[in-house]
Design an enzyme around this catalytic site. Structure first.
Site, PDB file in Angstrom:
ATOM      1  N   CYS C 116       0.664  -1.222  -0.636  1.00 11.84           N
ATOM      2  CA  CYS C 116      -0.581  -0.273  -0.070  1.00 11.84           C
ATOM      3  C   CYS C 116       0.888   1.186   0.005  1.00 11.84           C
ATOM      4  CB  CYS C 116      -1.001  -0.060   0.426  1.00 11.84           C
ATOM      5  SG  CYS C 116      -0.074   0.367   2.469  1.00 11.84           S
ATOM      6  N   LEU C 117       1.075   1.588  -1.549  1.00 12.79           N
ATOM      7  CA  LEU C 117       1.753   3.190  -1.089  1.00 12.79           C
ATOM      8  C   LEU C 117       1.089   4.252  -0.856  1.00 12.79           C
ATOM      9  CD1 LEU C 117       3.471   1.897  -4.509  1.00 12.79           C
ATOM     10  CD2 LEU C 117       3.778   1.919  -1.885  1.00 12.79           C
TER      11      LEU C 117
END
Lengths: 120, 102, 117
Positions: C116-117
């Protein structure tokens, strides 16, 4: 603008984190709507065998993670036929049934068509 | 546009060079560096294929620092161009993509 | 893999549960339905049957792929398993605002997404 990106995954699963890193990059890049393909070549084709049981070495199953690629919109999955042949792997032993098998010349063409290559 | 292939493993121990040679196109560049420079030896596995590619127009380079460091300067096969780090950087700019074989 | 420190405690009738700084379970084995209810309340969500359908779906996703899904993958998976009405961002957004994949994963007791950026 989305770039045409090819990940080249040439290493066996589990022995190093290389295979896993390629998948993480693929899933992350897919979120940004990039035009992603993955090529499995050399020992990388061992990632595609079915029924991994990574729990025996405390690892997540690479084959399970690869099965999620389609849900992330990654549909261009290429496999180098000669790498399969050298390891006496047949396509019915592989996860994913929409793989595109390429000979060495096709792989050469594929590499030359990309905006960006990522080598794993 | 062509691809620059970099190889950093010895062809005596790894398949990086031989895999590269299978898929390399005639107008591509091949750069041998680190232990990959052992592939520049006249007697190395893949040496014949490299010579054939060169005759067909491919450019084969070896990083001179890695060659000298290993005492290989006199053993390099003909027509393999020895280049320095600056030229290495220039090569990455002159090619569309870089594929590193490791 | 890296170890994360306990940053918060989730108060639960039986015992307190350790959470990381973003409210994810530190020990996934702590998860049960009551813990899910408590985690949801922290997100100001009261779990209904519709919520549980998605929580179960997320757990199924994790069993199948061993990853916590990003939004796009969750939407596609919901469409495949629950039909086109529920396979929509807006439907999931109504249940788990403001970030369905993240919040529902947290309530479902999945590990925090690694990508999850």
């Amino acid at each position: 603008m989305s770039k045409k990106i090819l990940l080249v995954s040439r290493h066996a699963p589990y022995g190093s984190s290389t295979a896993r890193e390629a998948i993480d990059v693929a899933l992350a890049a897919a979120i940004y709507d990039q035009d992603i393909g993955i090529l499995f070549m050399d020992d990388g084709v061992f990632q595609l065998l079915k029924d991994h049981q990574g729990k025996y070495i405390n690892q997540k199953n690479i084959d399970s993670m690869l099965s999620a690629l389609a849900l992330y919109g990654i549909e261009k999955i290429y496999v180098h036929q000669e790498s399969l042949d050298n390891r006496t792997i047949t396509t019915n032993e592989l996860i994913l049934d929409d793989l595109q098998l390429l000979n060495s010349i096709d792989v050469g063409h594929l590499l030359s068509q990309q905006d960006q290559l990522l080598s794993f | 546009m062509s691809t620059l292939h970099t190889i950093n493993k010895s062809p005596y121990a790894h398949n990086a060079l031989s895999s590269c040679l299978k898929v390399c196109a005639m107008n591509d560049g091949i750069l041998l560096l680190e232990d990959g420079v052992f592939g520049a030896l006249i007697s190395a596995p893949g040496a014949q294929e490299l010579q054939i590619l060169i005759k067909h127009g491919a450019n084969v380079f070896a990083l001179v620092n890695d060659i000298k460091a290993r005492g290989l300067e006199e053993k390099v096969a003909p027509d393999i161009k020895l280049i320095d780090y600056n030229t290495f950087v220039q090569l990455t700019l002159d090619h569309r993509c870089v594929q590193s074989w490791y | 893999m890296f170890k994360v420190g306990i940053d918060m405690l989730l108060h639960n009738p039986e015992r307190d549960i350790a959470l990381d700084k973003d409210g994810y379970l530190i020990n996934l084995s702590d998860w049960n339905k009551e813990v899910a209810d408590a985690l949801a309340i922290q997100e100001n969500i009261l779990l209904t049957i519709a919520h549980w359908e998605i929580i179960n779906l997320l757990q199924e996703f994790y069993r199948e792929f061993e990853i916590s899904p990003a939004m796009r993958a969750l939407v596609k998976y919901a469409e495949k398993k629950l039909g086109p009405e529920k396979g929509k961002s807006i439907y999931l957004l109504q249940l788990f605002p403001p970030s369905p994949a993240k919040i529902a994963s947290k309530i479902a007791g999945l590990p925090r997404p690694t990508n999850c950026l």
